[in-house]
Structure formats: structure tokens, C-alpha cells
Scaffold this motif. Structure first.
Motif, mmCIF file in Angstrom:
data_model
loop_
_atom_site.group_PDB
_atom_site.id
_atom_site.type_symbol
_atom_site.label_atom_id
_atom_site.label_comp_id
_atom_site.label_asym_id
_atom_site.label_seq_id
_atom_site.Cartn_x
_atom_site.Cartn_y
_atom_site.Cartn_z
ATOM 1 N N THR A 11 48.982 27.790 37.449
ATOM 2 C CA THR A 11 49.477 28.465 38.652
ATOM 3 C C THR A 11 49.202 29.966 38.640
ATOM 4 O O THR A 11 49.564 30.671 39.585
ATOM 5 C CB THR A 11 51.001 28.249 38.797
ATOM 6 O OG1 THR A 11 51.662 28.737 37.625
ATOM 7 C CG2 THR A 11 51.320 26.773 38.977
ATOM 8 N N VAL A 12 48.568 30.468 37.570
ATOM 9 C CA VAL A 12 48.192 31.886 37.507
ATOM 10 C C VAL A 12 46.926 32.094 38.334
ATOM 11 O O VAL A 12 45.896 31.486 38.061
ATOM 12 C CB VAL A 12 47.960 32.329 36.051
ATOM 13 C CG1 VAL A 12 47.517 33.792 36.004
ATOM 14 C CG2 VAL A 12 49.225 32.145 35.224
ATOM 15 N N ARG A 13 46.998 32.949 39.318
ATOM 16 C CA ARG A 13 45.867 33.102 40.244
ATOM 17 C C ARG A 13 44.694 33.863 39.633
ATOM 18 O O ARG A 13 43.542 33.535 39.883
ATOM 19 C CB ARG A 13 46.328 33.810 41.520
ATOM 20 C CG ARG A 13 47.304 33.006 42.364
ATOM 21 C CD ARG A 13 47.587 33.725 43.672
ATOM 22 N NE ARG A 13 46.369 33.949 44.419
ATOM 23 C CZ ARG A 13 46.160 34.987 45.231
ATOM 24 N NH1 ARG A 13 47.090 35.911 45.358
ATOM 25 N NH2 ARG A 13 45.038 35.107 45.894
ATOM 26 N N HIS A 14 44.977 34.909 38.845
ATOM 27 C CA HIS A 14 43.910 35.733 38.274
ATOM 28 C C HIS A 14 44.211 36.056 36.822
ATOM 29 O O HIS A 14 45.348 36.395 36.484
ATOM 30 C CB HIS A 14 43.764 37.047 39.055
ATOM 31 C CG HIS A 14 43.436 36.852 40.502
ATOM 32 N ND1 HIS A 14 42.188 36.461 40.933
ATOM 33 C CD2 HIS A 14 44.191 36.980 41.614
ATOM 34 C CE1 HIS A 14 42.184 36.367 42.255
ATOM 35 N NE2 HIS A 14 43.398 36.672 42.683
ATOM 36 N N VAL A 15 43.188 35.953 35.988
ATOM 37 C CA VAL A 15 43.307 36.297 34.571
ATOM 38 C C VAL A 15 42.263 37.362 34.252
ATOM 39 O O VAL A 15 41.070 37.174 34.501
ATOM 40 C CB VAL A 15 43.095 35.071 33.664
ATOM 41 C CG1 VAL A 15 43.158 35.486 32.196
ATOM 42 C CG2 VAL A 15 44.141 33.996 33.957
ATOM 43 N N ILE A 16 42.717 38.503 33.705
ATOM 44 C CA ILE A 16 41.841 39.609 33.368
ATOM 45 C C ILE A 16 41.989 39.926 31.890
ATOM 46 O O ILE A 16 43.103 40.170 31.407
ATOM 47 C CB ILE A 16 42.170 40.863 34.199
ATOM 48 C CG1 ILE A 16 42.002 40.576 35.695
ATOM 49 C CG2 ILE A 16 41.282 42.040 33.782
ATOM 50 C CD1 ILE A 16 42.469 41.722 36.580
ATOM 51 N N LEU A 17 40.881 39.930 31.161
ATOM 52 C CA LEU A 17 40.871 40.316 29.757
ATOM 53 C C LEU A 17 40.515 41.797 29.657
ATOM 54 O O LEU A 17 39.576 42.257 30.312
ATOM 55 C CB LEU A 17 39.829 39.499 28.981
ATOM 56 C CG LEU A 17 40.040 37.988 28.924
ATOM 57 C CD1 LEU A 17 38.767 37.291 28.469
ATOM 58 C CD2 LEU A 17 41.174 37.651 27.983
ATOM 59 N N VAL A 18 41.245 42.536 28.849
ATOM 60 C CA VAL A 18 40.932 43.949 28.606
ATOM 61 C C VAL A 18 40.387 44.049 27.187
ATOM 62 O O VAL A 18 41.086 43.748 26.217
ATOM 63 C CB VAL A 18 42.168 44.845 28.786
ATOM 64 C CG1 VAL A 18 41.788 46.313 28.572
ATOM 65 C CG2 VAL A 18 42.749 44.662 30.189
ATOM 66 N N LEU A 19 39.120 44.478 27.068
ATOM 67 C CA LEU A 19 38.415 44.510 25.793
ATOM 68 C C LEU A 19 37.958 45.921 25.457
ATOM 69 O O LEU A 19 37.731 46.744 26.352
ATOM 70 C CB LEU A 19 37.183 43.594 25.830
ATOM 71 C CG LEU A 19 37.360 42.141 26.266
ATOM 72 C CD1 LEU A 19 35.997 41.457 26.329
ATOM 73 C CD2 LEU A 19 38.273 41.399 25.307
ATOM 74 N N SER A 20 37.780 46.176 24.160
ATOM 75 C CA SER A 20 37.142 47.418 23.722
ATOM 76 C C SER A 20 36.375 47.126 22.447
ATOM 77 O O SER A 20 36.764 46.257 21.658
ATOM 78 C CB SER A 20 38.178 48.514 23.470
ATOM 79 O OG SER A 20 38.973 48.204 22.346
ATOM 80 N N GLY A 21 35.285 47.837 22.253
ATOM 81 C CA GLY A 21 34.484 47.619 21.060
ATOM 82 C C GLY A 21 35.106 48.202 19.817
ATOM 83 O O GLY A 21 34.814 47.772 18.706
ATOM 84 N N LYS A 22 35.983 49.208 19.979
ATOM 85 C CA LYS A 22 36.612 49.849 18.825
ATOM 86 C C LYS A 22 38.034 50.246 19.179
ATOM 87 O O LYS A 22 38.395 50.306 20.350
ATOM 88 C CB LYS A 22 35.811 51.078 18.364
ATOM 89 C CG LYS A 22 35.772 52.208 19.385
ATOM 90 C CD LYS A 22 34.767 53.276 18.969
ATOM 91 C CE LYS A 22 35.257 54.266 17.963
ATOM 92 N NZ LYS A 22 35.596 53.998 16.658
ATOM 93 N N GLY A 23 38.809 50.516 18.144
ATOM 94 C CA GLY A 23 40.186 50.922 18.365
ATOM 95 C C GLY A 23 40.277 52.390 18.759
ATOM 96 O O GLY A 23 39.355 53.174 18.553
ATOM 97 N N GLY A 24 41.413 52.751 19.344
ATOM 98 C CA GLY A 24 41.663 54.143 19.656
ATOM 99 C C GLY A 24 41.082 54.650 20.961
ATOM 100 O O GLY A 24 41.121 55.850 21.218
ATOM 101 N N VAL A 25 40.574 53.744 21.799
ATOM 102 C CA VAL A 25 39.986 54.188 23.066
ATOM 103 C C VAL A 25 40.981 54.098 24.227
ATOM 104 O O VAL A 25 40.644 54.421 25.360
ATOM 105 C CB VAL A 25 38.705 53.384 23.404
ATOM 106 C CG1 VAL A 25 37.657 53.549 22.313
ATOM 107 C CG2 VAL A 25 39.023 51.903 23.621
#
Length: 268
Positions: A11-25
């Protein structure tokens, strides 16, 4: 008996992944502000923190120390507002002490992520924002494989202007292509310094690396977010930056990023 995974995510309409190549950004900051922006836009939002070794979301929303409650269907998220329009879930709620380290091998981490994705009862939310660990590890593959049948909208990649961070995001782009995850766009975080007194944004680091990478990779560039002491302080104190500093250039930048992100996907 817990309800099956499809009952919680279908029932979740939209799923967005938040990614980064390295920590601290500033990946977690971007994820949190995106969730807040969607909530202020009148949407019902869930924020899932699967950065098991560095869970920062509870502190950013001022809900550290809250207990996780169970219902017959599974775990209930911790709501950060009285209207229950923004719920968060994090390993931070399950650790006894805030200074305790999560010293787990890969299989246990993956099992925990699967449990987060299957057992949290989001109750018909419009958006699920998933804050992932930095890099391209087993945890990312677990998330993507678990979500594959739900066709997530895609990934939002966060970088800083410096070449080292941009290079890591380039590898993150390759990861998304290999795993079949659509790339919604790139955000250049900490792009300039927003003076809390006059509001002027000064370029103290290099600038334009994220935009150049987006153009080179043929993916949308969603905008620049400056380094802002008021945003940092709000996150430290668990306060709503967007509500407190709606006249700041950083708020304007965040809102522009949100509007561009919504425009990227016609289904938004």
C-alpha cells in the motif's frame, strides 16, 4: 502471527532510496529533510533508517530513547508529530545505550534489514524514504532484492562538490545500473556556506562536481544544498528546520530539490 511482507509494503505508493558513495556527505540529513518536506506538502511519510552502524535519524527528529511498540501485524513506527503523518524506524530504537556499537556480521545485518522491510506497519503511507549506509555493500543488495517486487521509484544520490566524493558517487551510479535501480537524480550537498546572519551563500569549497557528473551520466541534477549552521543545529536538537527557518536560502534550496524530484517521476 505477523502479516506477510506484501501487506505492509503493497500500500506504499512511492519508495525512494537515498544513497551515497561515501560517508559524511549529509545523506541522512538529506533523507530527513526530504521526509519533512513531503510531510509539509500534506503527504503521509515513512522514513526507514537502515544505516545499522550509524543510526542518526532518531536524534535528528528528537525521538531518541523512544520504545518500539508491537501490534498483531508487526512493529509500529515512532511518529514524530501528533498527527502521525511522519513515522520513523531505526535500529537506534533497539539499542540499549546510545553509545553502544552494532558489532554484527553481514548475515545478521541482512536479517535485521529484511525484518525492517517486512515487519514495520506503515499503514497506507504515500512515501517511504529509505536512508541507506554509505557505499555498495551487502546491505544495499538486501534492500534492493527485498524491494524488487514493489518496483521502487528509484535512488537519490547525494554527493559533496569535492572530486573524491563525486568519484564515489560515480561508482554508486554503476551499482544502480547493475542492479536495475532507476536513478531519480543527484544532489550536491554542502555546496557553499549559507550565512545565518545575512543569508548570503558563499562558495567555500569547489562547486559543480555533482552537476557535471549528472550531465555526464545523463541523469537529472536536482540542485545544490548549502552548508547551513541553522540546519546543523536543528538536526542536533531534533527540531523542524523547515518550520523554523522558512525564509532561509537553504529552505529555498531544499524546496527546489523537492519540486524537481517530484517532477522527475510523472507518477508523483
Amino acid at each position: 502471527m505477523d502479516a506477510p511482507m506484501t501487506d505492509h509494503l503493497s500500500t506504499v505508493r512511492h519508495v525512494i532510496l537515498v544513497l551515497s558513495g561515501k560517508g559524511g556527505v549529509g545523506k541522512s540529513t538529506v533523507a530527513s529533510q526530504l521526509a519533512l518536506g513531503l510531510k509539509h506538502a500534506g503527504k503521509k511519510v515513512g522514513l526507514l533508517d537502515v544505516d545499522l552502524c550509524g543510526p542518526s535519524v532518531p536524534k535528528m527528529f528528537g525521538v531518541e530513547g523512544n520504545d518500539i511498540h508491537q501490534c498483531p501485524e508487526g512493529w509500529l513506527p515512532v511518529y514524530v508529530d501528533k498527527e502521525q503523518r511522519l513515522g520513523v524506524m531505526s535500529i537506534g530504537f533497539l539499542i540499549e545505550g546510545k553509545d553502544d556499537a552494532v558489532v554484527w556480521r553481514g548475515p545478521k545485518k541482512n536479517a535485521m534489514i529484511k525484518q525492517f522491510l517486512s515487519d514495520v506497519v506503515w499503514r497506507d503511507i504515500d512515501y517511504l524514504v529509505i536512508d541507506t549506509p554509505p557505499g555498495t555493500s551487502d546491505e544495499h543488495i538486501t534492500v534492493i532484492e527485498s524491494l524488487k517486487s514493489y518496483c521502487p521509484d528509484g535512488a537519490l544520490l547525494v554527493t559533496t562538490p569535492q572530486g573524491v566524493a563525486v568519484g564515489d558517487v560515480r561508482r554508486e551510479l554503476t551499482f544502480c545500473h547493475k542492479t536495475g535501480v532507476p536513478v531519480l537524480g543527484i544532489i550536491e550537498n554542502m555546496s557553499g556556506f549559507a550565512c545565518p546572519c545575512c543569508g548570503e551563500v558563499t562558495n567555500v569549497f569547489s562547486k559543480g562536481g555533482g552537476e557535471a557528473l549528472a550531465k555526464q551520466s545523463h541523469v537529472p541534477f536536482l540542485g545544490c544544498i548549502p552548508l547551513d549552521p541553522q540546519l546543523a543545529q536543528s538536526s542536533e536538537e531534533g527540531k523542524d528546520f523547515q518550520e523554523l527557518f522558512a525564509q532561509s536560502p537553504t529552505y529555498t534550496a531544499l524546496n527546489e530539490v523537492l519540486q524537481k524530484l517530484i517532477a522527475v517521476d510523472k507518477d508523483f
